[in-house]
Design an enzyme around this catalytic site. Sequence first.
Site, PDB file in Angstrom:
ATOM      1  N   ILE A  16       0.939  -1.295  -0.224  1.00  0.00           N
ATOM      2  CA  ILE A  16      -0.069  -0.010  -0.021  1.00  0.00           C
ATOM      3  C   ILE A  16       0.769   1.431  -0.031  1.00  0.00           C
ATOM      4  O   ILE A  16       0.226   2.285   0.088  1.00  0.00           O
ATOM      5  CB  ILE A  16      -1.131   0.100   1.097  1.00  0.00           C
ATOM      6  CG1 ILE A  16      -0.145  -0.287   2.594  1.00  0.00           C
ATOM      7  CG2 ILE A  16      -2.209  -0.702   0.824  1.00  0.00           C
ATOM      8  CD1 ILE A  16      -1.090   0.008   3.699  1.00  0.00           C
ATOM      9  N   GLY A  19       7.826   3.638   1.397  1.00  0.00           N
ATOM     10  CA  GLY A  19       8.604   4.856   2.316  1.00  0.00           C
ATOM     11  C   GLY A  19      10.037   4.641   2.300  1.00  0.00           C
ATOM     12  O   GLY A  19      10.720   3.746   1.549  1.00  0.00           O
ATOM     13  N   GLY A  20      10.761   5.482   3.052  1.00  0.00           N
ATOM     14  CA  GLY A  20      12.320   5.581   2.720  1.00  0.00           C
ATOM     15  C   GLY A  20      12.828   4.337   3.459  1.00  0.00           C
ATOM     16  O   GLY A  20      13.982   4.098   3.171  1.00  0.00           O
ATOM     17  N   MET A  21      11.983   3.629   4.151  1.00  0.00           N
ATOM     18  CA  MET A  21      12.593   2.345   4.972  1.00  0.00           C
ATOM     19  C   MET A  21      11.983   1.363   4.386  1.00  0.00           C
ATOM     20  O   MET A  21      12.103   0.192   5.196  1.00  0.00           O
ATOM     21  CB  MET A  21      12.372   2.625   6.294  1.00  0.00           C
ATOM     22  CG  MET A  21      13.233   3.787   6.726  1.00  0.00           C
ATOM     23  SD  MET A  21      13.272   3.843   8.861  1.00  0.00           S
ATOM     24  CE  MET A  21      14.212   4.959   9.186  1.00  0.00           C
ATOM     25  N   THR A  23       8.811  -1.030   2.032  1.00  0.00           N
ATOM     26  CA  THR A  23       7.384  -1.082   1.524  1.00  0.00           C
ATOM     27  C   THR A  23       6.342  -1.389   3.015  1.00  0.00           C
ATOM     28  O   THR A  23       6.911  -1.629   3.940  1.00  0.00           O
ATOM     29  CB  THR A  23       7.093  -2.518   0.704  1.00  0.00           C
ATOM     30  OG1 THR A  23       8.138  -2.339  -0.239  1.00  0.00           O
ATOM     31  CG2 THR A  23       5.800  -2.432   0.161  1.00  0.00           C
ATOM     32  N   VAL A  24       5.355  -0.410   2.762  1.00  0.00           N
ATOM     33  CA  VAL A  24       4.220  -0.816   3.645  1.00  0.00           C
ATOM     34  C   VAL A  24       3.291  -1.864   3.134  1.00  0.00           C
ATOM     35  O   VAL A  24       2.758  -1.331   1.973  1.00  0.00           O
ATOM     36  CB  VAL A  24       3.753   0.567   4.096  1.00  0.00           C
ATOM     37  CG1 VAL A  24       2.573   0.255   5.083  1.00  0.00           C
ATOM     38  CG2 VAL A  24       4.627   1.428   4.642  1.00  0.00           C
ATOM     39  N   LYS A  39       4.758  -2.665   8.296  1.00  0.00           N
ATOM     40  CA  LYS A  39       6.087  -2.027   7.820  1.00  0.00           C
ATOM     41  C   LYS A  39       7.210  -2.447   8.214  1.00  0.00           C
ATOM     42  O   LYS A  39       7.339  -2.766   9.598  1.00  0.00           O
ATOM     43  CB  LYS A  39       5.813  -0.558   7.783  1.00  0.00           C
ATOM     44  CG  LYS A  39       7.063   0.270   8.115  1.00  0.00           C
ATOM     45  CD  LYS A  39       6.828   1.881   7.847  1.00  0.00           C
ATOM     46  CE  LYS A  39       7.292   2.585   9.010  1.00  0.00           C
ATOM     47  NZ  LYS A  39       7.379   4.213   8.763  1.00  0.00           N
ATOM     48  N   ASP A 133       9.663  14.236  13.395  1.00  0.00           N
ATOM     49  CA  ASP A 133       9.615  13.981  11.840  1.00  0.00           C
ATOM     50  C   ASP A 133       8.161  14.481  11.384  1.00  0.00           C
ATOM     51  O   ASP A 133       7.674  13.624  10.465  1.00  0.00           O
ATOM     52  CB  ASP A 133       9.869  12.685  11.606  1.00  0.00           C
ATOM     53  CG  ASP A 133      10.501  12.685  10.091  1.00  0.00           C
ATOM     54  OD1 ASP A 133      10.868  13.658   9.502  1.00  0.00           O
ATOM     55  OD2 ASP A 133      10.545  11.469   9.463  1.00  0.00           O
TER      56      ASP A 133
HETATM   57  N1  ATP Z   1      -0.660   2.878   8.781  1.00  0.00           N
HETATM   58  C1  ATP Z   1      -0.828   3.073   7.331  1.00  0.00           C
HETATM   59  N2  ATP Z   1      -2.299   2.799   6.841  1.00  0.00           N
HETATM   60  C2  ATP Z   1      -2.243   3.195   5.569  1.00  0.00           C
HETATM   61  N3  ATP Z   1      -1.426   3.530   4.728  1.00  0.00           N
HETATM   62  C3  ATP Z   1       0.067   3.705   5.187  1.00  0.00           C
HETATM   63  C4  ATP Z   1      -0.004   3.555   6.554  1.00  0.00           C
HETATM   64  N4  ATP Z   1       1.095   4.047   7.049  1.00  0.00           N
HETATM   65  C5  ATP Z   1       1.964   4.316   5.951  1.00  0.00           C
HETATM   66  N5  ATP Z   1       1.142   3.987   4.836  1.00  0.00           N
HETATM   67  C6  ATP Z   1       1.407   4.364   3.442  1.00  0.00           C
HETATM   68  O1  ATP Z   1       2.543   3.878   3.194  1.00  0.00           O
HETATM   69  C7  ATP Z   1       3.656   4.887   2.479  1.00  0.00           C
HETATM   70  C8  ATP Z   1       4.762   4.873   3.147  1.00  0.00           C
HETATM   71  O2  ATP Z   1       4.795   5.083   4.469  1.00  0.00           O
HETATM   72  P1  ATP Z   1       6.005   5.230   5.259  1.00  0.00           P
HETATM   73  O3  ATP Z   1       5.667   5.603   6.597  1.00  0.00           O
HETATM   74  O4  ATP Z   1       7.235   4.158   5.275  1.00  0.00           O
HETATM   75  O5  ATP Z   1       6.668   6.522   4.550  1.00  0.00           O
HETATM   76  P2  ATP Z   1       7.689   7.796   4.538  1.00  0.00           P
HETATM   77  O6  ATP Z   1       7.097   8.368   5.970  1.00  0.00           O
HETATM   78  O7  ATP Z   1       7.553   8.437   3.174  1.00  0.00           O
HETATM   79  O8  ATP Z   1       8.747   7.144   4.611  1.00  0.00           O
HETATM   80  P3  ATP Z   1      10.096   7.419   5.788  1.00  0.00           P
HETATM   81  O9  ATP Z   1      10.020   6.112   6.625  1.00  0.00           O
HETATM   82  O10 ATP Z   1      11.305   7.803   4.940  1.00  0.00           O
HETATM   83  O11 ATP Z   1       9.584   8.534   6.834  1.00  0.00           O
HETATM   84  C9  ATP Z   1       2.757   6.097   3.009  1.00  0.00           C
HETATM   85  O12 ATP Z   1       2.936   7.091   1.839  1.00  0.00           O
HETATM   86  C10 ATP Z   1       1.408   5.792   3.039  1.00  0.00           C
HETATM   87  O13 ATP Z   1       0.906   5.926   1.930  1.00  0.00           O
END
Ligand code: ATP
Length: 546
Positions: A16, A19-21, A23-24, A39, A133
């Site tokens: 779905i 992210g930087g770290m 796939t979610v 994640k 953050d």
């Molecule tokens: N709890 C959640 N429910 C639904 N979608 C989510 C959820 N958490 C994250 N996502 C989706 O997954 C994507 C990536 O999330 P993630 O937190 O890994 O990204 P990020 O904040 O861009 O990365 P980083 O870890 O670098 O801060 C988000 O942009 C969002 O669309």
Amino acid sequence: MQPDLIGGRYRVERAIGQGGMGTVWLCRDTTLERDVAVKQVGLLPGESVPDSARALREARSSAALGHRNVVTVFDIVEEQGAVWMVMEYVPSRTLSELLKEKGRLTPAEVAAIGAQVADGLAAAHAAGTTHRDVKPGNILVREDGVAKIGDFGIARTSGDPALTSASLVTGTPHYFAPELATGSDSGPASDVWALGASLYAAVEGRPPYRAQTNPMAVLHEIAQHPPDPPQHAGVLEPALKRMLDRDPRSRWSMTDAAHGLHRIAEAQTERTREQTAAFPAAGAAGAAGVAGAVGAAAAGSSDDHAASGAGGAGAAGGAGSAGGAGSAGGAGAAGGAGADHLRGLEPEPRRRRRPGPALLAALALLLLIGGLVGFSLLDGGNDDPAASEQPVTPSPTAKKSSKKPSPSPSSSAPEPTQDATTSAPTPSTPAKTATSAPPPAGNGSQASFLQDYYATVPADTDAGWAMLGPDEQSVGRDSYDGFWATYQSVRPSDIQLLDGNAAEVTLTYTQNDGGVVVERQRLQLIPDGEGGWLINDDTVLSSRSG
Ligand SMILES: Nc1ncnc2c1ncn2[C@@H]1O[C@H](COP(=O)(O)OP(=O)(O)OP(=O)(O)O)[C@@H](O)[C@H]1O
């Protein structure tokens, strides 16, 4: 490669997000039979193996909050050297995704989102956790307008020995507060800046500091210069100014930001209700959108701050406002936006606060004045249509001297504490004007001035406005009127006078729909030069629905 089952319990359905770290994944919790987001916890700079302790801290930080505007972490799972975080699944788009799609959002939309995120972060701060953050990519916005802050991955909980010595530079440079850019440690105030910068990005379509190839150059800019004045912020501009105050000591707290942003959003909702009543046809279209709107998102977002109504003085300084939002074409826009992701948050047509014939006159006036702007707290112009939310002309009607209580004692002498409960108007009693209020004991004192002020508003905002000092008036007259338009009465009680011409007061607000909000506020008074007082600042100390 897509895993099948994580932790022996979470069945992977599909990706779905990225992210930087990593796939979610959308997963099915086979034990509780519910959807969850999972994640993989990645590495921070300096780490060579996934830090399950850090993941656990995030889990604890957000799980301990249990706030509707914070993405809850349910579980942490370690499997074959990988650490997975299991979260509440929020079907949503991030604010950064919305911005990519729409370019920028309206001040009304941004206020509704910001108010909710500020609620979640204020709860985190109250629990001793700093997010560290906050950025558009970590703000999740659901289809119905509910917004949540996620990714407490680098959150710091005060007193956490594992983190108190961390010197890692984490976070996203564009949203760094000046104190971080100059090497200080982050605290709750840095989250306020980061949220302000995120809301700035949402309303402007770009972050406060322009992208540069070298992140250090961005940091240098942040450390040295104020952000460019926003051009499209409209009613949001005073709140942005307070959140992007370069001095963390005078910057709004997250609680202040939540209150201020709610005021803007709720003033929009109130106008929407009035608009729906006055224009049933437009209302029908808007009902699915606007009415659900800011109201559903903002009011629903905040159990703690629902309809907070502080600041008669407009503590809300900036925020108190929303004197009227949107463009003259708003009704159609709102209806037409019904299928849009944020349809509920579209601004409604601008109108004046009082219902009745004035409405039509005001709307007609709006059509004429279109994009005129009379407001620029950050020294910026404003060419956005939404800028018509701002006051076009200041009120010419305020008569300060005739509306204020009579003279008070020396401004420098602290006054004894006294309780002023008894002489305040009750919620069911229409507010009196200052001139008709009976002079309370100790006529001329700060307490009687405050009683007089809260007997004056909301019925007579001309007189109320004249009882404010310059800092309070910096919110703009339209904002002030917009705030009070949502209340039918306010009752002060338990006035405590403090040193330095400060006072604390409990305010019981009755909203137009009968809802009650009780707030404790600290007010700063200044002498008016004529022997009386002006309210020049206010801070919300606590708030609850009555
Ligand atoms: N709890 C959640 N429910 C639904 N979608 C989510 C959820 N958490 C994250 N996502 C989706 O997954 C994507 C990536 O999330 P993630 O937190 O890994 O990204 P990020 O904040 O861009 O990365 P980083 O870890 O670098 O801060 C988000 O942009 C969002 O669309």
